[in-house]
Design a protein around this motif. Structure first.
Motif, short mmCIF file in Angstrom:
data_model
loop_
_atom_site.label_atom_id
_atom_site.label_comp_id
_atom_site.label_asym_id
_atom_site.label_seq_id
_atom_site.Cartn_x
_atom_site.Cartn_y
_atom_site.Cartn_z
N HIS A 193 0.82 -1.21 0.00
CA HIS A 193 0.00 0.00 0.00
C HIS A 193 0.86 1.27 0.00
O HIS A 193 0.47 2.28 -0.60
N GLU A 194 2.02 1.20 0.63
CA GLU A 194 2.94 2.34 0.57
C GLU A 194 3.46 2.55 -0.85
O GLU A 194 3.60 3.68 -1.32
N LYS A 195 3.72 1.45 -1.54
CA LYS A 195 4.22 1.53 -2.92
C LYS A 195 3.18 2.13 -3.86
O LYS A 195 3.50 2.94 -4.74
N LEU A 196 1.90 1.76 -3.69
CA LEU A 196 0.86 2.18 -4.62
C LEU A 196 0.21 3.52 -4.26
O LEU A 196 -0.30 4.22 -5.14
N LEU A 197 0.21 3.89 -2.98
CA LEU A 197 -0.51 5.09 -2.56
C LEU A 197 0.39 6.26 -2.19
O LEU A 197 -0.10 7.39 -2.03
N GLN A 198 1.68 5.98 -2.05
CA GLN A 198 2.60 7.05 -1.63
C GLN A 198 2.59 8.20 -2.64
O GLN A 198 2.71 8.00 -3.85
N GLY A 199 2.44 9.41 -2.15
CA GLY A 199 2.48 10.59 -3.00
C GLY A 199 1.15 10.99 -3.59
O GLY A 199 1.07 12.02 -4.27
N MET A 200 0.10 10.20 -3.35
CA MET A 200 -1.22 10.57 -3.89
C MET A 200 -1.84 11.68 -3.07
O MET A 200 -1.83 11.66 -1.84
N ASP A 201 -2.40 12.67 -3.77
CA ASP A 201 -3.06 13.78 -3.10
C ASP A 201 -4.55 13.48 -2.96
O ASP A 201 -5.40 14.09 -3.60
N ALA A 202 -4.84 12.48 -2.11
CA ALA A 202 -6.22 12.06 -1.88
C ALA A 202 -6.38 11.73 -0.41
O ALA A 202 -5.59 10.96 0.15
N PRO A 203 -7.38 12.31 0.26
CA PRO A 203 -7.55 12.05 1.69
C PRO A 203 -7.69 10.56 2.03
O PRO A 203 -7.15 10.10 3.03
N ALA A 204 -8.41 9.82 1.19
CA ALA A 204 -8.60 8.38 1.45
C ALA A 204 -7.27 7.64 1.40
O ALA A 204 -7.00 6.76 2.21
N ALA A 205 -6.41 8.01 0.42
CA ALA A 205 -5.11 7.36 0.31
C ALA A 205 -4.25 7.66 1.53
O ALA A 205 -3.56 6.79 2.07
N ARG A 206 -4.25 8.95 1.97
CA ARG A 206 -3.46 9.32 3.15
C ARG A 206 -3.96 8.61 4.40
O ARG A 206 -3.16 8.21 5.27
N ALA A 207 -5.28 8.39 4.49
CA ALA A 207 -5.83 7.71 5.66
C ALA A 207 -5.37 6.26 5.72
O ALA A 207 -5.00 5.75 6.78
N VAL A 208 -5.35 5.57 4.57
CA VAL A 208 -4.91 4.18 4.53
C VAL A 208 -3.42 4.08 4.86
O VAL A 208 -2.99 3.21 5.63
N LEU A 209 -2.61 4.98 4.29
CA LEU A 209 -1.18 4.98 4.60
C LEU A 209 -0.93 5.23 6.08
O LEU A 209 -0.10 4.54 6.71
N SER A 210 -1.64 6.18 6.64
CA SER A 210 -1.48 6.48 8.07
C SER A 210 -1.89 5.30 8.93
O SER A 210 -1.27 5.03 9.97
N PHE A 211 -2.92 4.59 8.51
CA PHE A 211 -3.35 3.41 9.26
C PHE A 211 -2.21 2.38 9.35
O PHE A 211 -1.90 1.87 10.44
#
Length: 625
Positions: free
Chosen positions: A120-138
């Motif tokens: 998930h870090e590989k696929l979502l890192q750098g995305m400017d989307a609140p949902a993506a940041r929430a999953v990464l933070s989780f």
């Protein structure tokens, strides 16, 4: 041809919104992890639903479209994106009493959680989307060792640890449904494809060649996780230096399409038939469901109480076939030339085997089924709902009632299905198997003096139907009819009629008799008639004299059938060629004629209910098939 037809089927499904896009798949999801903006786990939603299954209510996961779930293998299976089990997303596993096993499961769970975190870090890192940041933070803040203590997991922890897929939920929506995240996933899978390019054998276009083909699920006997329709899993399968899928280049696009279409067809229980070890799926290019229903009801018989059709209604639909006109069915007008496909597949050691694949106009297939039904039509006992047995009833008639495995022979099931659909000769093994069962079995009508609710007879309507259809198609016996044909002078057929008449006379003279001439002499009479017919004649004369005596003494309170039987016997004996006498042996074809003559004469005897004063009928009630 098979893959092309399935890929085209997928395109039709996708246009109607019945199939996911490439890179996505339908999966059962049990729970949803609701996340805050900072990635904190707020609560767990139970997505499972109650569904009726007969008289029971079962709990099943909700079906959702999620990022693709390729086959996992090896000691370190990879995580799935945005939808996976609690072992990957939470790092938890079922408890074990054994400390050593518990420690091993804990290490495996931590390893798999790390795998999911890295993906998930590989696929979502750098995305400017609140949902993506929430999953990464989780993933960055979640601590698997403290999962059991988390308030949100307290109630459902044991069920989540036991299995079931999880997804993420953010601000009232499932994360995989956000457009920007879906686009990121589709871009990622395109970038992950192998660089090897080639001309696809299915589409004819240049594209990325699939190294591994999709797993096909729902074939009985195959692996539960799925089996391959196309695979190259041995070095001996490779050629010209190519490996795996490169040996028969199919693009990633076409591979996904045919796999999705075939899996969807196998999941459609209303239009999927299991015949022996073969599962049969069928589809049309236009008005698909109505076409499937029509073929299913006409050939296989309705397996769904909501979709029943009477013989009369089905015959009315067939009338348009002779004229080549469109068929109106289920509020749809089905064209005669509607392209139709029928695929039979069965499990094998390493992959699926294709038993048969047929392509043609729906009207032609229905014409063939109609011709088969006309050949198979025969007078049935009143309790049977058909005059032309469906295919499953035919195949069931070839199996011993005492067999632990009630499935017909695999090759027999496939060859019979193909013969019907192609209007070809019936397999000889079908006919031979029916004769074998008739000669090997006995009638069972009661056990220890108690009459059975489901008595078994060696000569059933279904077996007689098989014999009639086989003789008409393979042996050109066009004189055979659904009912008794009294004009047939074939000696074997007439001998079968005579045997039935002798049995009827015996029953009339001795209504309470436990064993009849059929129980004692039928098998010999139908194979070597010269050995027993003289004995049977003496027994019949004895029974006729008894009936005559009862008539004189007026001891029979009902109509005495003596005169009718005596007249019928004279007529039938007169149909035999006296110069040739009774045949010493009967070959396989003649045995079938004997059995058919016996069956149809027996059914005719109890079918005609003429007034008593005409002296035409026995009053003994028939209890046989």
């Amino acid at each position: 041809m098979i893959l092309q037809a399935l890929a085209k089927r997928y395109q039709t499904m996708a246009e109607k919104g019945d199939a996911p896009r490439r890179g996505w798949c339908p999966v059962g999801v049990s729970f949803a992890l609701d996340l805050a903006e900072d990635g904190a786990l707020l609560r767990v939603y139970d997505l499972r639903e109650e569904q009726s299954q007969g008289k029971k209510t079962v709990i099943r996961p909700r079906q959702m479209i999620v990022p693709d779930h390729p086959t996992r293998a090896g000691q370190k299976p990879k995580a799935y994106f945005l939808c996976d089990t609690a072992t990957y997303f939470l790092g938890i596993a079922e408890e074990e009493d054994d400390p050593a096993k518990a420690e091993k499961k804990r290490r495996d769970a931590l390893q798999r959680f790390t795998s999911a975190k890295e993906l998930h870090e590989k696929l979502l890192q750098g995305m400017d989307a609140p949902a993506a940041r929430a999953v990464l933070s989780f993933f960055q803040q979640w601590q698997p060792e403290k999962a059991r203590m988390h308030q949100a997991l307290e109630e459902l922890f044991p069920e989540m640890a036991a299995g079931g897929n999880l997804v993420f939920r953010f601000q009232g929506h499932f994360v995989q449904e956000y457009p920007e995240i879906a686009a990121q996933w589709e871009h990622a899978i395109t970038a992950q494809e192998d660089d090897e390019q080639g001309i696809c054998l299915v589409t004819g276009r240049k594209g990325s060649i699939a190294r591994l083909h999709p797993k096909i699920k729902g074939v009985p006997g195959a692996q539960v996780s799925g089996a391959n329709l196309v695979s190259f899993n041995m070095e001996s399968s490779n050629s010209f230096g190519h490996e795996q899928g490169a040996n028969a280049p199919v693009s990633e696009e076409a591979s996904f399409a045919y796999g999705m279409a075939l899996n969807a067809l196998l999941e459609d229980r209303d239009h999927r038939q299991i015949i022996g070890d073969t599962v049969v799926v069928y589809w049309a290019e236009m008005e698909n469901e109505a076409s499937q229903d029509l073929l299913s009801m006409s050939m296989f018989g309705s397996m769904n109480d909501k979709k029943q059709m009477t013989e009369e209604a089905l015959n009315n639909l067939f009338q348009n076939l002779a004229k080549g006109q469109p068929i109106c069915f289920e509020a749809a007008e089905i064209p005669y030339e509607n392209p139709f496909y029928i695929l039979g597949i069965s499990p094998n050691a390493a992959r699926l085997s294709v038993r048969f694949f047929l392509r043609g106009a729906l009207g032609e297939f229905l014409q063939h089924v109609k011709a088969h039904r006309e050949r198979a039509a025969i007078t049935m006992p009143p309790r049977k709902p058909w005059i032309s047995p469906p295919l499953w009833a035919w195949l069931k008639a070839t199996v011993s009632p005492n067999a632990s495995n009630k499935s017909p022979l695999p090759i027999l099931a496939g060859s019979t299905t193909t013969a019907i659909l192609k209007n070809a000769m019936y397999p000889a093994s079908l006919y031979e198997q029916v004769l074998l069962r008739i000669h090997a079995e006995i009638d069972v009508t009661d056990t220890e003096g108690k009459r059975l609710k489901e008595p078994h007879y060696k000569i059933t309507g279904e077996r007689a139907s098989i014999i009639k259809a086989y003789l008409m198609k393979n042996k050109k016996r066009g004189e055979l009819r659904m009912k008794l044909n009294e004009e047939i002078t074939d000696s074997a057929y007439v001998l079968g009629r005579i045997f039935s008449l002798r049995e009827g006379i015996q029953k009339a003279a001795n209504p309470k008799l436990n064993a009849t001439v059929k129980d004692r002499y039928f098998d010999v009479a139908s194979t070597m008639p010269a050995r027993v017919f003289p004995l049977l004649e003496r027994l019949t004369n004895h029974h006729l004299r008894k009936l005559a005596r009862l008539a004189r003494d007026d001891k029979m309170k009902t109509y005495n059938p003596y005169y009718n039987y005596e007249k019928q016997m004279r007529e039938l004996m007169g149909m035999l060629d006296a110069s040739k006498g009774i045949p010493k042996t009967l070959n396989a074809e003649e045995q079938g004629m004997f059995i058919l003559g016996y069956y149809q004469q027996t059914q005719a005897r109890y079918e005609k209910k003429e007034p008593k004063e005409t002296g035409a009928v026995d009053t003994v009630e028939d209890k046989e098939d």
